[in-house]
Structure formats: C-alpha cells, structure tokens
Design an enzyme around this catalytic site. Structure first.
Site: not given
Ligand code: PLP
Length: 397
Positions: A136, A220, A249
């Site tokens: 994700f 990420d 986050k």
């Molecule tokens: C939440 C998340 C995203 C997306 O972040 P947003 O602030 O919702 O755009 C991307 N990568 C990972 C691993 C995430 O947990």
C-alpha cells in the site's frame, strides 16, 4: 450535537468515499478519546499510526500554538528556521543526506517516484518502478499503480511504468528487473497488507541486487517509521540503508506532514525546478514535527516501545493459547497484527461498543498501532475486553 446528528449531517454533505462508524470524536488526550455523546475510549489505532506521542501531547500542542501565532506559511521561495531544523534532524536520525517535505504519505510516494525516475533517466536505466503484491503506497493515481489491484478498478487509465512481484521473494525481483528499471519500492513491514514484516535476508538481498544492477532501493516507512517499531525506522532493525526513504503518518504527531529522504547519489540527479509544493514543510507543520521528534527522544519512546511490545506479545501468547479464534501475533514494536481464524471486522465493532478503538486489515488481521507511549494499564483493559469478547464468541459460534 450527538454522534447520530453528526453522522447524519456527514452523510448529507461529504463525498461517500468512507463507510464510517456512527461515532464522532471530539476530544483526545494521550491514548484516550471522547465522542460527542461523552463516551470514553482507549485508542489502539492512533489516527492510523499517526498520533505516535498520543493525542494532544502538551509539547506538540504548545509548539503548534506558538508557531500559529508567529508564522504559519511562507512559501518554498524562502527559508524557514523550522524547516531548516527539521531537515537537519531528519538527516541525523536517518543517515541519509537530503530531505524534501510534503503534506501527506501519497504526496511523498509520488515525490519519491519522480526523484527515482529523474535519476533513472539521467543514468540511462529508464523509469520503471517495481513494487510488491499486497503493498500500500497511497490512493493517488501513481500510488495506486504501485499498490494493490483492488484500488485500481474503475480508475483506468492507470499510469504506466509499474510492475509488481510477490513480497519476500528475491528471485521474483531479480527476474523483473530489466534495462528500464529505475527502482524497487517496498514497505519494510507491509501495513495495510496485514502487518507482514520483510524477512531479514530479503532486504539485504534487495540491497545487493540493487547495487549490482544500478537500481535504486526505496523504503516506504510511512507507517513503520518514526519510532513505531522501537527504532527510529524499521530499516534499522535490518541494518539496510535504502537510497530513498518515505515518511509521513507519525512524523507530525497528528499534524499533516510527510518527507522524502535520499542519499547524495540520488540528490545529485535533481535540478532546480524538478519538483515543488506550496504547503510542504511549512513552518506550522515543521514545528509540529520538530516537537514530535523531540518528545520521542526526551521520553525515550523507542526503548519504551520495545518493552511494551515484548510484554504485549507475551500477553497475546496467553490469549492465543486460550482462544481458538486467535492464531498468531506478528509485527515489530507497536505495529502488531493479530491473525484471527475469521474476519476481524466484527471484533472491531464489538470492541468499539466496549470503548476500544482498534482496526481490521487484510480481512482477518486485527491491527494495533497505538501511541508509542500507551500505558500497560490501558493495554490491560483492552486485553481483558478482548478476552471477554472471545469467550462470548466461542459460546455463540
Ligand atoms: C498510509 C500509507 C500511505 C499513504 O499515506 P496518505 O497520507 O494516506 O496519503 C502510503 N504508504 C504507506 C505504507 C502507508 O501506510
């Protein structure tokens, strides 16, 4: 207005993209939340791994209040002391050498992809990015192209230049790399995919492979970074340094901010004008992030996460032994997934009734990503409620 009033009004005006619970939260402190009807909750979701130092940490609140009264937004045509200090701090704790600040996770991933492609084109590799099944990376067009297929349906044409391979399968990555490949991108611990950590030799193998093939390695760490796993970043458990690392986050302690970090090799491919942002790294968000990192340092929250995690995993082992419904617990630090035999969502709904905010992901995973400073007392209340609910379920099933 009550929970129900607010829920009804929301349904009238908001784009129906979220299937929300009929609960409106109006106040938070530490790991506690209060809804519009006055009910108190223990929060094990923390705004989806965002409120790492708890809701409304006094130091973060103070930093935001003072900065709001001083200066909130300039533009990236100018320098701000908060952005300067935050960049210096991020470089120091990451071991990478350059920072770009954004407003969200998706924007950070988009930025990382652009940087990797710029590097790839300058070095003759091309622009393809290889990512992992069940990953994700966000909900914008390029980030859904890199993520799970289920988020792509109905949004065609999907941006080109992405390829996917199974997670934790080094040979699959090796086979997918071609002369067009700019980067490999992955979450060291898959979050939305069900809290699945990378295997140790996998990240080491990827690093080696990328070095051999002249391909960039992108981590990420939006969900697993900023102390969540008991170290500043999940990469620190593996001892593997990426070329690019993506944060968001937990970085702002609740304030929206993201960051992309890279090494000097990657940075050297970037020229003036290659990327931009209006709000990214504004003094207000940067002040919130600075305060958040300070709190994690001062209160030694990384060490605390490790202790809390070990204790909590032990408690889960007891529950797993007692209840057939629970299969296993996995994850690092306070990024934990409890694998259940059946769907986790009904348990999340039941826990909410009992005043516990948790989350279900990947169908049968109960995901816990509480504040790093959550207390054992609060976790004990959760464990007791879960024990009760599991006992009932066994009876009714
Ligand atoms: C939440 C998340 C995203 C997306 O972040 P947003 O602030 O919702 O755009 C991307 N990568 C990972 C691993 C995430 O947990």
């Amino acid at each position: 207005m009550t929970n129900q009033d607010l829920y009804t009004k929301d349904k009238e005006n908001y784009l129906p993209t979220f299937n929300r619970f009929p609960i409106a939260f109006i106040k938070g402190k530490g790991s506690r939340l209060w809804d519009a009807d006055g009910k108190e909750y223990i929060d094990l979701l923390a705004g989806i791994a965002v409120n790492n130092v708890g809701h409304c940490h006094p130091k973060v609140v103070k930093a935001i209040q003072e900065q709001a009264a001083q200066l909130m937004q300039i533009s990236n045509f100018f320098v701000s002391p908060q952005q300067v200090a935050l960049s210096e701090l991020l470089v120091k704790i990451s071991g990478l050498s350059r920072v770009f600040l954004t407003n969200s996770g998706s924007e950070s991933v988009e930025t990382a992809i652009k940087i990797a492609r710029r590097y790839g084109h300058k070095n003759g590799t091309g622009g393809k990015v290889i990512s992992m099944h069940n990953s994700f990376h966000g909900r914008t067009l390029a980030t859904i192209a890199a993520g799970q297929e289920k988020y792509q349906k109905g949004f065609e044409p999907i941006p080109a230049g992405f390829d996917q391979v199974p997670f934790n399968d080094l040979a699959a990555v090796e086979a997918a790399i071609d002369s067009n490949t700019a980067a490999i991108m992955l979450e060291p611990i898959q979050g939305e995919g069900g809290v699945v950590p990378a295997e140790n030799n996998y990240l080491e193998g990827l690093r080696k492979l990328c070095d051999e093939k002249g391909v960039l390695l992108i981590f990420d760490e939006i969900q697993c970074g900023i102390g969540r796993t008991g170290k500043w970043f999940a990469k620190d458990h593996y001892g593997v340094q990426p070329d690019i690392m993506i944060l968001a986050k937990g970085l702002g302690g609740g304030a929206p901010i993201g960051a992309v970090l890279c090494n000097e090799k990657v940075a050297s491919a970037i020229e003036f004008g290659d990327h931009g942002t209006t709000f990214g790294g504004n003094p207000l968000a940067a002040a919130a992030a600075l305060a958040t990192i300070d709190v994690i340092n001062e209160e030694q929250l990384c060490a605390r996460v490790t202790e809390t995690s070990e204790w909590l995993k032990g408690k889960f082992d007891e529950l797993i032994a007692k209840h057939d419904e629970l299969e296993s617990v996995r994850g690092l630090g306070l990024m934990l997934g409890v694998k259940m035999k059946s769907e986790a969502k009904p348990f999340v709904v039941r826990l909410l009734k009992e005043g516990i905010v948790a989350n279900a992901t990947a169908v049968n995973i109960l995901r816990l990503v509480p504040a790093l400073n959550i207390s054992r007392e609060e976790l004990t209340i959760f464990l007791e409620k879960l024990d009760e609910i599991l006992s009932e379920t066994t009876v009714t099933v």
